[in-house]
Write a protein that holds these residues in place. Structure first.
Motif, PDB file in Angstrom:
ATOM      1  N   SER A 159      10.618 -15.776  16.742  1.00 35.30           N
ATOM      2  CA  SER A 159      11.120 -16.017  15.422  1.00 35.30           C
ATOM      3  C   SER A 159      12.724 -15.634  15.394  1.00 35.30           C
ATOM      4  CB  SER A 159      10.572 -15.238  14.380  1.00 35.30           C
ATOM      5  OG  SER A 159      10.907 -13.756  14.481  1.00 35.30           O
ATOM      6  N   SER A 160      13.408 -16.110  14.378  1.00 31.78           N
ATOM      7  CA  SER A 160      14.769 -15.730  14.045  1.00 31.78           C
ATOM      8  C   SER A 160      15.045 -14.343  14.191  1.00 31.78           C
ATOM      9  CB  SER A 160      15.288 -16.529  13.033  1.00 31.78           C
ATOM     10  OG  SER A 160      14.718 -16.112  11.687  1.00 31.78           O
ATOM     11  N   GLU A 161      13.736 -13.376  13.590  1.00 32.45           N
ATOM     12  CA  GLU A 161      14.116 -11.987  13.760  1.00 32.45           C
ATOM     13  C   GLU A 161      13.595 -11.366  14.914  1.00 32.45           C
ATOM     14  OE1 GLU A 161      12.933 -12.066   8.905  1.00 32.45           O
ATOM     15  OE2 GLU A 161      11.418 -12.227  10.730  1.00 32.45           O
ATOM     16  N   PHE A 162      13.743 -11.890  16.040  1.00 37.36           N
ATOM     17  CA  PHE A 162      13.347 -11.608  17.467  1.00 37.36           C
ATOM     18  C   PHE A 162      13.781 -10.189  17.645  1.00 37.36           C
ATOM     19  CE2 PHE A 162      17.383 -14.132  18.127  1.00 37.36           C
ATOM     20  CZ  PHE A 162      17.803 -13.323  19.231  1.00 37.36           C
ATOM     21  N   SER A 163      15.329  -9.854  17.237  1.00 32.42           N
ATOM     22  CA  SER A 163      15.774  -8.522  17.461  1.00 32.42           C
ATOM     23  C   SER A 163      14.958  -7.169  16.879  1.00 32.42           C
ATOM     24  CB  SER A 163      17.430  -8.439  17.122  1.00 32.42           C
ATOM     25  OG  SER A 163      17.384  -8.537  15.757  1.00 32.42           O
ATOM     26  N   ARG A 164      14.048  -7.611  16.121  1.00 31.17           N
ATOM     27  CA  ARG A 164      13.093  -6.618  15.723  1.00 31.17           C
ATOM     28  C   ARG A 164      12.211  -6.066  16.450  1.00 31.17           C
ATOM     29  NH1 ARG A 164      12.301  -8.399   9.391  1.00 31.17           N
ATOM     30  NH2 ARG A 164      14.398  -8.550   8.678  1.00 31.17           N
ATOM     31  N   CYS A 165      12.082  -6.675  17.567  1.00 31.00           N
ATOM     32  CA  CYS A 165      11.115  -6.254  18.666  1.00 31.00           C
ATOM     33  C   CYS A 165      11.618  -4.940  19.294  1.00 31.00           C
ATOM     34  CB  CYS A 165      10.864  -7.561  19.593  1.00 31.00           C
ATOM     35  SG  CYS A 165      10.173  -8.950  19.003  1.00 31.00           S
ATOM     36  N   ALA A 166      12.953  -4.781  19.344  1.00 29.14           N
ATOM     37  CA  ALA A 166      13.497  -3.750  20.232  1.00 29.14           C
ATOM     38  C   ALA A 166      13.178  -2.524  19.054  1.00 29.14           C
ATOM     39  CB  ALA A 166      14.918  -3.794  20.130  1.00 29.14           C
ATOM     40  N   ALA A 167      12.939  -2.574  17.902  1.00 26.61           N
ATOM     41  CA  ALA A 167      12.640  -1.271  17.364  1.00 26.61           C
ATOM     42  C   ALA A 167      11.145  -0.639  17.830  1.00 26.61           C
ATOM     43  CB  ALA A 167      12.347  -1.489  15.833  1.00 26.61           C
ATOM     44  N   PHE A 199       0.862  -1.287  -0.102  1.00 28.73           N
ATOM     45  CA  PHE A 199       0.107   0.013  -0.040  1.00 28.73           C
ATOM     46  C   PHE A 199       0.981   1.272  -0.060  1.00 28.73           C
ATOM     47  CE2 PHE A 199      -2.598   3.258   1.423  1.00 28.73           C
ATOM     48  CZ  PHE A 199      -3.761   3.096   0.864  1.00 28.73           C
ATOM     49  N   ILE A 200       0.716   2.201  -0.857  1.00 28.85           N
ATOM     50  CA  ILE A 200       1.232   3.130  -1.087  1.00 28.85           C
ATOM     51  C   ILE A 200       0.610   4.461  -0.335  1.00 28.85           C
ATOM     52  CG2 ILE A 200       2.308   5.040  -2.631  1.00 28.85           C
ATOM     53  CD1 ILE A 200       2.316   2.737  -4.643  1.00 28.85           C
ATOM     54  N   PRO A 201       1.222   5.244   0.792  1.00 33.28           N
ATOM     55  CA  PRO A 201       0.393   5.865   1.451  1.00 33.28           C
ATOM     56  C   PRO A 201       0.396   7.403   0.878  1.00 33.28           C
ATOM     57  CG  PRO A 201       2.511   5.896   2.388  1.00 33.28           C
ATOM     58  CD  PRO A 201       2.410   4.560   1.185  1.00 33.28           C
ATOM     59  N   ASP A 202      -0.776   8.021   0.975  1.00 31.35           N
ATOM     60  CA  ASP A 202      -1.013   9.601   0.528  1.00 31.35           C
ATOM     61  C   ASP A 202      -0.973  10.324   1.800  1.00 31.35           C
ATOM     62  OD1 ASP A 202      -3.519   9.010   1.607  1.00 31.35           O
ATOM     63  OD2 ASP A 202      -4.501   8.982  -0.438  1.00 31.35           O
ATOM     64  N   ASP A 203      -1.461  11.275   1.619  1.00 31.67           N
ATOM     65  CA  ASP A 203      -1.415  12.392   2.544  1.00 31.67           C
ATOM     66  C   ASP A 203      -2.529  12.383   3.729  1.00 31.67           C
ATOM     67  OD1 ASP A 203       0.714  14.085   1.440  1.00 31.67           O
ATOM     68  OD2 ASP A 203      -0.612  15.393   0.337  1.00 31.67           O
ATOM     69  N   ASP A 204      -3.681  11.523   3.351  1.00 35.95           N
ATOM     70  CA  ASP A 204      -4.593  11.053   4.228  1.00 35.95           C
ATOM     71  C   ASP A 204      -4.463   9.692   4.796  1.00 35.95           C
ATOM     72  OD1 ASP A 204      -6.811  12.177   5.414  1.00 35.95           O
ATOM     73  OD2 ASP A 204      -8.110  11.094   4.116  1.00 35.95           O
ATOM     74  N   THR A 205      -3.176   9.190   4.820  1.00 38.70           N
ATOM     75  CA  THR A 205      -2.910   8.045   5.031  1.00 38.70           C
ATOM     76  C   THR A 205      -1.529   7.573   5.845  1.00 38.70           C
ATOM     77  OG1 THR A 205      -4.228   6.932   3.234  1.00 38.70           O
ATOM     78  CG2 THR A 205      -2.773   5.416   4.285  1.00 38.70           C
ATOM     79  N   ILE A 206      -1.611   6.757   6.939  1.00 41.54           N
ATOM     80  CA  ILE A 206      -0.418   6.550   7.535  1.00 41.54           C
ATOM     81  C   ILE A 206      -0.268   4.867   7.348  1.00 41.54           C
ATOM     82  CG2 ILE A 206       0.781   5.996   9.691  1.00 41.54           C
ATOM     83  CD1 ILE A 206      -0.491   8.718  10.852  1.00 41.54           C
ATOM     84  N   ASN A 207       0.789   4.438   6.804  1.00 36.59           N
ATOM     85  CA  ASN A 207       1.037   2.971   6.648  1.00 36.59           C
ATOM     86  C   ASN A 207       2.153   2.601   7.610  1.00 36.59           C
ATOM     87  OD1 ASN A 207       1.742   0.405   5.882  1.00 36.59           O
ATOM     88  ND2 ASN A 207       1.919   0.983   3.685  1.00 36.59           N
ATOM     89  N   LEU A 208       1.735   1.864   8.571  1.00 34.74           N
ATOM     90  CA  LEU A 208       2.700   1.227   9.652  1.00 34.74           C
ATOM     91  C   LEU A 208       3.004  -0.161   9.455  1.00 34.74           C
ATOM     92  CD1 LEU A 208       1.455   3.126  12.984  1.00 34.74           C
ATOM     93  CD2 LEU A 208       3.343   4.015  11.402  1.00 34.74           C
ATOM     94  N   GLY A 209       2.872  -0.581   8.256  1.00 34.90           N
ATOM     95  CA  GLY A 209       3.291  -1.901   7.892  1.00 34.90           C
ATOM     96  C   GLY A 209       4.662  -2.104   7.779  1.00 34.90           C
ATOM     97  N   MET A 210       5.490  -3.092   8.431  1.00 31.94           N
ATOM     98  CA  MET A 210       6.572  -3.410   8.550  1.00 31.94           C
ATOM     99  C   MET A 210       6.885  -4.828   8.263  1.00 31.94           C
ATOM    100  SD  MET A 210       7.967  -0.679  11.713  1.00 31.94           S
ATOM    101  CE  MET A 210       6.357  -0.260  12.528  1.00 31.94           C
ATOM    102  N   ALA A 211       7.846  -5.194   7.897  1.00 29.93           N
ATOM    103  CA  ALA A 211       8.427  -6.558   7.511  1.00 29.93           C
ATOM    104  C   ALA A 211       8.213  -7.359   8.841  1.00 29.93           C
ATOM    105  CB  ALA A 211       9.894  -6.832   6.990  1.00 29.93           C
ATOM    106  N   SER A 212       7.740  -8.406   9.025  1.00 29.41           N
ATOM    107  CA  SER A 212       7.611  -9.433   9.988  1.00 29.41           C
ATOM    108  C   SER A 212       6.632  -8.853  11.371  1.00 29.41           C
ATOM    109  CB  SER A 212       8.907  -9.856  10.596  1.00 29.41           C
ATOM    110  OG  SER A 212       9.740 -10.293   9.647  1.00 29.41           O
ATOM    111  N   GLN A 213       5.906  -8.095  11.025  1.00 29.98           N
ATOM    112  CA  GLN A 213       5.013  -7.370  12.019  1.00 29.98           C
ATOM    113  C   GLN A 213       3.963  -8.552  12.233  1.00 29.98           C
ATOM    114  OE1 GLN A 213       1.590  -4.152  12.225  1.00 29.98           O
ATOM    115  NE2 GLN A 213       3.747  -3.209  11.891  1.00 29.98           N
ATOM    116  N   ASP A 214       3.770  -8.958  13.488  1.00 29.30           N
ATOM    117  CA  ASP A 214       2.810  -9.866  13.995  1.00 29.30           C
ATOM    118  C   ASP A 214       1.687  -9.059  14.379  1.00 29.30           C
ATOM    119  OD1 ASP A 214       3.327  -9.253  16.239  1.00 29.30           O
ATOM    120  OD2 ASP A 214       4.519 -10.729  17.067  1.00 29.30           O
TER     121      ASP A 214
END
Length: 308
Positions: free
Chosen positions: A135-143, A83-98
């Motif tokens: 998961s093996s990407e557990f360090s991403r939780c710190a972000a 999804f490509i956000p515009d001025d009316d949208t916030i996209n908080l999608g992130m890789a491996s987000q559960d």
């Protein structure tokens, strides 16, 4: 986006450690294994490959001010690249987000978006059982903890301290690699030869448990309380990926039933939408930002406007 080079020895070490974890049956044993072998330089690699984007989002959409946007996008890489956000949208999608982190982001941002009307959650094959901190990407939780003040769900304290220490140490490097404006995202291209392997991995999460769906229910409840429209999106998948999996009626049984039980939810099913052709995909389950994502964005915006 965010390309870094590492030695062959470092890559082999990462692969070997992940492989060995597959043979450790208990979660607490795996945690101890990670705690023993994780090194600052290993964390540093993950920080520079992942952390700049959530850092950018936290600065682009800060908690320090009220945000005027009406639509909030949450979910994994399918949301991030789809999804490509515009001025009316916030996209908080992130890789491996559960689903846990999707819910917590919604819970945080609903307080800062007085005009928020539409919640768009991308729900994937792996969503029911994928938990980031296991998961093996557990360090991403710190972000999420450092940039969005979201508590950890289930992560060893000693590992947390090590990850956060390294993140703070290399804060300037992370900030320096963050985009300055909305980036044209380029997902890593998964080779076609790995389609079967990727599909089986996603199916494993689909069948493992339904624990993450509890956070799906929390999202539904919050949307009801706030009288906001909730759109659940099944993102497009390429045909070769779909052939490796059971029928979607089985894969998404929970979400279909949930939408039936909650008529206020708008289920948007693009999973096998034939208007998405092979050229729209960067790999078997992600869209090209310039073609497939544009197509999905246009379709979804039209659906949201029609529901208004």
């Amino acid at each position: 986006m965010f390309q870094f080079s590492f030695s062959i020895d470092e890559r082999i070490k990462i692969i070997l450690l992940r492989f060995l974890c597959l043979f450790i049956p208990l979660s607490r044993w795996r945690k101890q294994f990670r705690k023993r072998f994780i090194k600052d330089k290993d964390i540093f690699k993950e920080l520079l490959s992942f952390f700049p984007y959530p850092y950018y989002l936290s600065k682009q959409y800060p908690f320090s001010a009220l945000l005027p946007q009406k639509t909030l996008i949450i979910g994994s890489s399918h949301a991030m690249y789809g999804f490509i956000p515009d001025d009316d949208t916030i996209n908080l999608g992130m890789a491996s987000q559960d689903l846990y982190y999707s819910w917590k982001l919604y819970e945080k941002y609903v307080l800062k978006m007085p005009s928020l009307t539409n919640i768009v959650l991308f729900y994937s094959v792996f969503s029911p059982g994928f938990q980031l901190d296991k998961s093996s990407e557990f360090s991403r939780c710190a972000a999420y903890r450092l940039y969005f003040d979201i508590d950890y769900l289930d992560l060893d304290k000693s590992i947390i301290q090590k990850i956060e220490k390294v993140a703070c140490k290399y804060h300037h490097e992370i900030a320096g690699n963050a985009p300055l404006s909305t980036p044209k995202l380029k997902p890593s291209r998964i080779p076609n030869s790995l389609t079967q392997e990727i599909a089986e991995k996603h199916l494993k999460h689909n069948c493992r448990s339904m624990l993450q769906n509890a956070y799906m229910q929390k999202i539904i409840t919050l949307a009801k309380e706030k009288k906001q429209r909730l759109f659940i999106v099944l993102s497009p998948a390429r045909e070769d990926y779909r052939r490796c999996l059971p029928d979607k009626s089985e894969l998404f049984k929970f979400i279909y039933q949930t939408a039936t039980d909650n008529p206020q939810i708008k289920l948007v099913d693009f999973y096998d939408d034939k208007s998405f052709i092979n050229d729209d995909f960067s790999d078997n389950n992600h869209l090209f930002y310039s073609t497939g994502a544009k197509k999905l964005t246009d379709k979804l915006i039209a659906i949201i406007k029609e529901a208004a």
